[in-house]
Scaffold this active site. Structure first.
Site, PDB file in Angstrom:
ATOM      1  N   THR A  10       0.815  -1.218   0.000  1.00  0.00           N
ATOM      2  CA  THR A  10       0.000   0.000   0.000  1.00  0.00           C
ATOM      3  C   THR A  10       0.847   1.266   0.000  1.00  0.00           C
ATOM      4  O   THR A  10       0.504   2.253  -0.644  1.00  0.00           O
ATOM      5  CB  THR A  10      -0.916  -0.017   1.246  1.00  0.00           C
ATOM      6  OG1 THR A  10      -1.748  -1.161   1.152  1.00  0.00           O
ATOM      7  CG2 THR A  10      -1.786   1.215   1.330  1.00  0.00           C
TER       8      THR A  10
ATOM      9  N   LYS B 122       2.153  -8.126  13.079  1.00  0.00           N
ATOM     10  CA  LYS B 122       0.958  -7.375  12.699  1.00  0.00           C
ATOM     11  C   LYS B 122      -0.205  -7.979  13.482  1.00  0.00           C
ATOM     12  O   LYS B 122      -0.552  -9.142  13.284  1.00  0.00           O
ATOM     13  CB  LYS B 122       0.732  -7.492  11.186  1.00  0.00           C
ATOM     14  CG  LYS B 122      -0.456  -6.681  10.699  1.00  0.00           C
ATOM     15  CD  LYS B 122      -0.574  -6.708   9.184  1.00  0.00           C
ATOM     16  CE  LYS B 122      -1.773  -5.895   8.734  1.00  0.00           C
ATOM     17  NZ  LYS B 122      -1.928  -5.811   7.285  1.00  0.00           N
TER      18      LYS B 122
ATOM     19  N   THR C 133       2.296  -4.478   4.412  1.00  0.00           N
ATOM     20  CA  THR C 133       2.344  -4.748   5.849  1.00  0.00           C
ATOM     21  C   THR C 133       2.067  -6.215   6.193  1.00  0.00           C
ATOM     22  O   THR C 133       2.480  -6.676   7.256  1.00  0.00           O
ATOM     23  CB  THR C 133       1.333  -3.863   6.596  1.00  0.00           C
ATOM     24  OG1 THR C 133       0.031  -4.086   6.051  1.00  0.00           O
ATOM     25  CG2 THR C 133       1.701  -2.400   6.482  1.00  0.00           C
ATOM     26  N   ASP C 134       1.386  -6.946   5.310  1.00  0.00           N
ATOM     27  CA  ASP C 134       0.967  -8.303   5.691  1.00  0.00           C
ATOM     28  C   ASP C 134       2.129  -9.205   6.090  1.00  0.00           C
ATOM     29  O   ASP C 134       2.031  -9.962   7.052  1.00  0.00           O
ATOM     30  CB  ASP C 134       0.213  -8.978   4.524  1.00  0.00           C
ATOM     31  CG  ASP C 134      -1.170  -8.394   4.310  1.00  0.00           C
ATOM     32  OD1 ASP C 134      -1.509  -7.407   4.985  1.00  0.00           O
ATOM     33  OD2 ASP C 134      -1.913  -8.932   3.463  1.00  0.00           O
TER      34      ASP C 134
HETATM   35  N1  GLU Z   1      -1.933  -7.032   1.449  1.00  0.00           N
HETATM   36  C1  GLU Z   1      -1.101  -6.034   0.843  1.00  0.00           C
HETATM   37  C2  GLU Z   1       0.356  -6.179   1.261  1.00  0.00           C
HETATM   38  O1  GLU Z   1       0.684  -6.608   2.320  1.00  0.00           O
HETATM   39  C3  GLU Z   1      -1.563  -4.641   1.051  1.00  0.00           C
HETATM   40  C4  GLU Z   1      -1.610  -4.254   2.495  1.00  0.00           C
HETATM   41  C5  GLU Z   1      -0.518  -3.319   2.900  1.00  0.00           C
HETATM   42  O2  GLU Z   1       0.396  -2.937   2.197  1.00  0.00           O
HETATM   43  O3  GLU Z   1      -0.614  -2.960   4.041  1.00  0.00           O
HETATM   44  O4  GLU Z   1       1.181  -5.828   0.462  1.00  0.00           O
END
Ligand code: GLU
Length: 417
Positions: free
Chosen positions: A83, A236, A159-160
């Site tokens: 993101t 997380k 973040t995942d």
């Molecule tokens: N699920 C995606 C990822 O981890 C988008 C969520 C994000 O970046 O926080 O890349």
């Protein structure tokens, strides 16, 4: 003048007026992205659009960026996607990466007061598509940036799975400068986006004296501070909150006030220049995490041992599985496949000396994963098996603290934010 995708419009529908940007649509509806970041769909017969700004007028102006400042440190930004690296392309509706250094600085001009930047796109992926072999390539990129003189490295990441990659880099690289992971839970086009504040706090840590692999994200749901988590002690803990990341079994390493950028540290940490730069990217990616649940068939272990070279068990409580599983663990270890026991409690240390089932696991030859997070134990096992195939040496590495992943003091067990 004709209205095109990307133009600013007023949409009028049933007596209401909505201001936004006309989006591409594949469903036959008229879609307008409102100023609050949400998309609104209208039946084409039910809406009238008034043009208030052409896309070309809105994006055509070039803002002049200041040149490099010789008094500021030099930071490398390596982008992997997620993101934080995305913006909506109004021509195609696609969410794309936009990571030249210039893009970043135009979006977050405050960064130019902290450092000079050199940016590279390593990957443009959502982090669920990360793979162990990508950690290796990323580690090489980080190493090259530091070798070329970077005073700090920022890695932007979805973040995942950011904590897996942070742990992998922590095991693979000894660093004399800060290596900071940062992401964002809400994209730049949302009013609640956390990307600018997280990036500014990450830049503060990248120019600080904290020469470790850290992860910097919002500390609360307000825009008041970010926490600095050790890359091997963080998880997380929420799907969507901006303060989703928490240190586990350790206090956070520190915090960064926003907007002042003042850093407070809570733990001892490696300092700038204290360690020599080195890299060791040998890994055995064929390792897996097996979660025990009541009544689960031990045949899960048969499958795992036929297909993998190392197994992390996520047991219950202090580190248990049912009695039925014990002979299967024994056979797995006899076949030369190490089994590391962690706990699905998340907080606390594994101790298999208290109950019979625990003592039996140890008798079968498994090793306690101390207070490591299961996913960190998994990344570490991949790394350990990349160093040696001697099972005793693997045991030794897995029970030795290599990158802050094992905390000896029981006073620090818990979840911290
Ligand atoms: N699920 C995606 C990822 O981890 C988008 C969520 C994000 O970046 O926080 O890349």
């Amino acid at each position: 003048m004709t209205i095109e995708e990307g133009d600013a419009v007023l949409a009028r529908c049933e007596g209401n007026t909505f201001e936004g940007v006309l989006m591409p649509s594949t469903t036959g509806t008229t879609v307008v992205k409102l100023k609050n970041g949400y998309n609104m769909g209208f039946k084409p017969d039910n809406v009238t659009l008034e043009l208030i700004g052409k896309k070309s007028d809105m994006t055509g102006a070039k803002v002049a960026l200041p040149g490099p400042n010789p008094d500021l440190p030099n930071i490398s930004i390596l982008s992997t996607g997620g993101t934080i690296a995305s913006k909506v392309d109004y021509r195609t509706g696609a969410v794309t990466s936009q990571f030249t250094a210039e893009d970043i600085l135009l979006a977050i001009p405050e960064l130019t007061t902290i450092a000079n930047y050199h940016a590279r796109v390593c990957y443009s992926i959502l982090s669920e598509n990360m793979r162990p072999e990508y950690w290796v390539k990323l580690a090489e990129e980080v190493y090259n940036e530091i070798k070329a003189g970077a005073d700090g490295v920022i890695i932007t990441h979805g973040t995942d799975t950011m904590m897996y990659t942070a742990a992998a880099i922590a095991f693979m690289i000894e660093t004399p400068v800060p290596i900071v992971f940062v992401g964002s839970q809400r994209s730049a086009d949302r009013p609640s986006s956390d990307n600018a504040m997280n990036a500014i706090c990450a830049a503060k840590v990248a120019t600080s004296d904290i020469a470790e692999v850290t992860l910097v994200m919002h500390g609360t749901t307000s825009d008041d501070h970010c926490l600095i988590h050790r890359g091997t002690k963080v998880r997380k803990m929420h799907t969507s909150r901006r303060d989703a990341f928490q240190s586990i079994n350790s206090r956070p390493l520190g915090r960064v006030e926003y907007p002042s950028g003042e850093i407070t540290t809570y733990l001892e940490h490696a300092r700038r220049g204290e360690r020599e730069l080195s890299i060791n990217t040998n890994i055995e990616p064929r390792c897996t995490l097996v979660k025990y649940t009541p009544g689960a068939s031990p045949e899960a272990l048969l499958f795992a041992s036929a297909n993998y070279k190392g197994i992390v068990l996520e047991g219950t409580g202090l580190g248990h599985v049912s009695t039925e599983w014990i002979p299967f663990i024994e056979r797995t270890i006899e076949a030369g496949i190490p089994v590391i026991v962690t706990s699905q409690c998340i907080s606390g240390r594994v101790c298999d000396r208290v109950y019979d089932t625990g003592r039996d696991i140890l008798k079968a030859g498994a090793v306690e994963g101390e207070d490591m997070l299961p996913e960190v134990a998994l990344v570490k096992l991949m790394w350990a098996l990349g160093q040696t195939s001697d099972i005793d040496e693997v045991w030794k590495l897995m029970t030795t603290d290599m990158a802050g992943e094992i905390t000896r003091s029981s006073r620090t067990w818990g979840v911290y934010s």
